[in-house]
Design a protein around this motif. Sequence first.
Motif, PDB file in Angstrom:
ATOM      1  N   GLN A   1       0.834  -1.198   0.000  1.00 12.56           N
ATOM      2  CA  GLN A   1       0.000   0.000   0.000  1.00 12.56           C
ATOM      3  C   GLN A   1       0.871   1.251   0.000  1.00 12.56           C
ATOM      4  OE1 GLN A   1      -3.601   0.163   0.330  1.00 12.56           O
ATOM      5  NE2 GLN A   1      -3.480  -2.004  -0.206  1.00 12.56           N
ATOM      6  N   GLU A   2       0.363   2.305  -0.614  1.00 10.68           N
ATOM      7  CA  GLU A   2       0.963   3.629  -0.461  1.00 10.68           C
ATOM      8  C   GLU A   2       0.691   4.067   0.972  1.00 10.68           C
ATOM      9  OE1 GLU A   2       1.176   7.920  -0.270  1.00 10.68           O
ATOM     10  OE2 GLU A   2      -0.686   6.777  -0.093  1.00 10.68           O
ATOM     11  N   LEU A   3       1.700   4.635   1.655  1.00  8.60           N
ATOM     12  CA  LEU A   3       1.612   4.803   3.105  1.00  8.60           C
ATOM     13  C   LEU A   3       0.501   5.754   3.530  1.00  8.60           C
ATOM     14  CD1 LEU A   3       2.677   4.081   5.891  1.00  8.60           C
ATOM     15  CD2 LEU A   3       4.319   5.954   5.670  1.00  8.60           C
ATOM     16  N   PHE A   4       0.330   6.875   2.838  1.00 10.02           N
ATOM     17  CA  PHE A   4      -0.701   7.818   3.265  1.00 10.02           C
ATOM     18  C   PHE A   4      -2.090   7.190   3.166  1.00 10.02           C
ATOM     19  CE2 PHE A   4       2.921  10.458   2.449  1.00 10.02           C
ATOM     20  CZ  PHE A   4       2.812  11.523   3.329  1.00 10.02           C
ATOM     21  N   ALA A   5      -2.343   6.465   2.086  1.00  5.53           N
ATOM     22  CA  ALA A   5      -3.630   5.781   1.938  1.00  5.53           C
ATOM     23  C   ALA A   5      -3.789   4.694   2.992  1.00  5.53           C
ATOM     24  CB  ALA A   5      -3.744   5.175   0.540  1.00  5.53           C
ATOM     25  N   LEU A   6      -2.705   4.004   3.310  1.00  6.74           N
ATOM     26  CA  LEU A   6      -2.754   2.970   4.338  1.00  6.74           C
ATOM     27  C   LEU A   6      -3.097   3.573   5.696  1.00  6.74           C
ATOM     28  CD1 LEU A   6      -2.322   0.114   5.419  1.00  6.74           C
ATOM     29  CD2 LEU A   6       0.153   0.556   5.429  1.00  6.74           C
ATOM     30  N   MET A   7      -2.457   4.689   6.045  1.00  2.00           N
ATOM     31  CA  MET A   7      -2.751   5.332   7.328  1.00  2.00           C
ATOM     32  C   MET A   7      -4.214   5.774   7.389  1.00  2.00           C
ATOM     33  SD  MET A   7       0.122   4.851   8.743  1.00  2.00           S
ATOM     34  CE  MET A   7      -0.119   5.674  10.306  1.00  2.00           C
ATOM     35  N   LYS A   8      -4.715   6.289   6.296  1.00  2.00           N
ATOM     36  CA  LYS A   8      -6.118   6.692   6.239  1.00  2.00           C
ATOM     37  C   LYS A   8      -7.029   5.494   6.484  1.00  2.00           C
ATOM     38  CE  LYS A   8      -9.387   9.764   5.005  1.00  2.00           C
ATOM     39  NZ  LYS A   8      -9.612  11.071   5.635  1.00  2.00           N
ATOM     40  N   SER A   9      -6.702   4.362   5.890  1.00  2.00           N
ATOM     41  CA  SER A   9      -7.537   3.167   6.049  1.00  2.00           C
ATOM     42  C   SER A   9      -7.506   2.632   7.470  1.00  2.00           C
ATOM     43  CB  SER A   9      -7.082   2.068   5.075  1.00  2.00           C
ATOM     44  OG  SER A   9      -5.853   1.481   5.477  1.00  2.00           O
TER      45      SER A   9
END
Length: 346
Positions: free
Chosen positions: A68-76
Motif C-alpha cells: 500500500q501507499e503509506l498515506f492511503a494505508l494510514m487513512k484506512s
Amino acid sequence: MKKGWWVYCSSILLILSCSNKAGTPQPQPETYKPPVVSSSFAKGADISWVTQMESSGVKFYDKAGNQQELFALMKSLGFNSIRLRAWVNPADGWSNTADLVAKAIRAKNAGMKIMVDFHYSDSWADPGKQTKPAAWAPLNFTTLTNTLHDYTVGVMTTLKNNGINPEWVQVGNETNDGMLWEEGRASKNMANFAALIKAGYSAVKSVNSTTKVIVHISNGYDNGLFRWMFDGLKANGAQWDIIGMSLYPSTTNWQTLNSQCLANINDMEARYSTPCMVVEVGMDAASPATSRDFLSDIISKVNAVSGNNGLGVFYWEPEAYNWQGYGLGAFDNTGKPTTALDAFGN
C-alpha cells in the motif's frame, strides 16, 4: 451398583447434550473496539521518514500483506491527520522545504489534516539539543529573530502556493529549555525565547490566520515543567493557540504517566485557557498489545477533556520498521501495522 451408576451417568450426559443442542450461549472471545472520539478529534501520525524510507526501497503493507501507499494505508487504519517536520538546510535534503511540500501534497490528497513541525535547525531539535541552522549561527539576536520570522513566512507561503494550508503549526520542537541556543535558551533568558515564539506566531498568522500555533515541550506528565515554561512565556508576552506535549511511557508505567498527563492537560486548560494536544507518543514495537492498551487509554483521556479541549493524539513515526535502529514504531518486521494501531481505528 455398576448398572445403576451407568444409567445415572448416561442420564447426566443426555441432559448436558440436550442443553447444548438447545443453544446455551457459549463464551466468545472479546472483540476489541477502538475508543469513540469526537468528530473533530485528531487521530494523527508523524510519518516524516516516509520519503527517505521509500527512496531506500522500503515498502508498506496492509494487515493482509497487500502493498500500500503509506498515506492511503494510514487513512484506512483510521488516521485523519499527518504531522511533518521541517528542517532549514539538512545535509541530505530530507525534511527540507521541498520534501515537506511533497509530503504535504500527498497528505492533502489522502484527505488528511496537516501539522507542520518547525525544528528551526538543520537536524533534530529536542530537549537535549536546539542547535541553530549553520547559516544562522553568526547572527545577532535581533537578526536571528527576524530570520526565524522570514523563514517561517517563506515555508508557509510555499505551502500555500501549493494549495496547502496547515491546520496546525509548531513553532519549535520539544522546546523544554527554549530553542536556537544559546540566545534562545529559556533557563538563561526567557524573554529571548518568548521573542522567538512571538516571531514564529506572527509569521504563521500573517500567511494563514486560521492556522493554530502550537508550543511543544516533552514529558507531558511533568506539570512543574509545563507551569514553569508557560508562566514564563505568558509573563513575557508570548502567544500560542495550543499546548503540545510528548508522552513516551514504558510498558510498565504507562497507566501512571497517562493519569499524570491528563491531570497536566486539565491544569493547562484551566491555568491558561488553552486547549492541549499530545503531538508525539510511542511505545516499544515489541509489545503491540500493551501499546494498544496505552494508546486506547490516552486517546480516551484526551478526548474526554472538558469543553473538547483535548484536541488529539499523534503517533511518532509508526511506520518505522528495521529503520535507523528506531524501536518505538508500530509496524512489524514484515512492514505491516501491528495491533497497536487498532486504537486509532474507526
